[in-house]
Scaffold this active site. Structure first.
Site, PDB file in Angstrom:
ATOM      1  N   SER A 146      -0.962  -3.450  -3.742  1.00 17.67           N
ATOM      2  CA  SER A 146       0.105  -2.513  -4.024  1.00 17.67           C
ATOM      3  C   SER A 146       1.282  -2.914  -3.910  1.00 17.67           C
ATOM      4  CB  SER A 146      -0.320  -0.823  -3.144  1.00 17.67           C
ATOM      5  OG  SER A 146      -1.501  -0.281  -3.601  1.00 17.67           O
TER       6      SER A 146
ATOM      7  N   TYR B 104     -15.205   0.821  -5.961  1.00 20.37           N
ATOM      8  CA  TYR B 104     -14.323   1.160  -7.204  1.00 20.37           C
ATOM      9  C   TYR B 104     -15.303   1.568  -8.392  1.00 20.37           C
ATOM     10  CZ  TYR B 104     -10.737  -1.556  -4.883  1.00 20.37           C
ATOM     11  OH  TYR B 104      -9.797  -2.343  -3.920  1.00 20.37           O
TER      12      TYR B 104
END
Length: 326
Positions: free
Chosen positions: A201, A54
């Site tokens: 998610s 990330y």
């Protein structure tokens, strides 16, 4: 904040996904992101989820700075396996033992911690036997660098092989009202083996909360601009489902995002969603979902309003879908 167990690892019932603070979803605001992490800890959230890729690397550094002085309040999860360079170039998936060891040491330095609570293999490397990768991961536990091991987006048979080498505490998979394919074989396998599910998610990248209504309004660097579910025709179909969810949420006096999170939580006590956000306002909204208990009738109404078969578009593009379920 309630707690749940991931194969013996106690965590808050909701975690915080930190990816979007540094990558994938447009411009960064490190000050607001750090404030969001602090607010999460103040609200009883213990599980913070990051990964070396990330940024790349910038998210681990951000999380490390934010938890300085508060390490005892955090169940720190990070990942290795998707190899990126400093300039963001993705080299591919790497599960070689020597890379496992080097990646862990690098994450410890960036996070400024002595151990990682939950260390995930981010993606399975098809070129390396899972036993070799997990053998190296098990060595990290023996060395005291890692407390628990996890795996993300692995197929059921791969899960079994990894678990035979060293107990898997958590499997991280996409799971939401819009993504339910794990229910057929993966979720039963996790439960058979006593492995917890960390659901990423859970609001389908903001889609289920109604946060995205126009793909073109997304920032130029936002990865959702190229995602199948956010393309014009698919987005219109999916937003019609969100509208029905919003009606049900309004009847309950809550938001569609909160209903989405409460639905995931209701699927079992071994499931911990990690909704991602980089803003305190959305964090506060998500945290309130932890206290929303849905009745059987409400759950049935939600699934009728948002049938999995009606969702338009794959969750990833073709290239990224090729890296899952291996």
């Amino acid at each position: 904040m309630h707690h749940r167990l991931l194969a013996g690892l106690e965590v808050s019932v909701l975690g915080l996904g930190c990816m979007g603070m540094s990558d994938m979803y447009g411009a960064r605001d490190d000050a607001e992101s750090a404030a969001t992490i602090h607010r999460a800890l103040d609200g009883g959230v213990t599980l913070l989820d990051t990964a070396d890729m990330y940024g790349p690397f910038t998210n681990e550094r951000l999380v490390g700075r934010a938890i300085a002085g508060r390490r005892s309040q955090v169940v720190l999860a990070t990942k290795f396996g998707i190899e990126r360079l400093e300039d963001g170039t993705v080299k591919g998936v790497n599960g070689r033992p020597e890379y496992v060891r080097a990646a862990c040491d690098a994450s410890l330095r960036r996070l400024c911690v002595e151990h990682i609570d939950l260390y995930y293999q981010h993606r399975v490397d098809p070129a390396v036997p899972i036993e070799e990768t997990w053998g190296a991961m098990a060595e990290l536990v023996t060395a005291g660098k890692v407390r628990h091991l996890g795996i993300s987006e692995a197929a059921p048979q791969t899960l079994r092989r990894a678990h035979a080498v060293h107990p898997v505490a958590a499997g991280q998979y996409e799971y939401s009202l819009f993504t339910r394919d794990i229910e057929e074989t993966l979720l039963p396998t996790l439960r058979e083996l006593g492995i917890g599910l960390v659901a990423y998610s859970p609001i389908s990248r903001g889609l289920l909360g109604g946060a995205v209504t126009d793909r073109k309004a997304l920032a130029p660097g936002d990865a959702r601009r190229g995602a199948p579910r956010f393309q014009e025709v698919s987005l219109a179909a999916n937003l019609s489902l969100v509208a029905e969810l919003q009606k049900l949420a309004a009847e309950l006096g809550v938001t569609a995002a909160q209903v989405s999170l409460a639905w995931v939580l209701a699927q079992g006590p071994d499931i911990v969603p990690v909704p991602g956000t980089k803003r305190r306002v959305y964090l506060d909204e998500n945290i309130r979902a932890a206290d929303l208990e849905l009745t059987a009738q409400q759950l049935a109404a939600i699934e009728e309003a948002v049938p999995a078969s009606a969702v338009a578009g794959a969750r990833y593009d073709e290239a990224r879908m090729a890296t899952v379920n291996l």
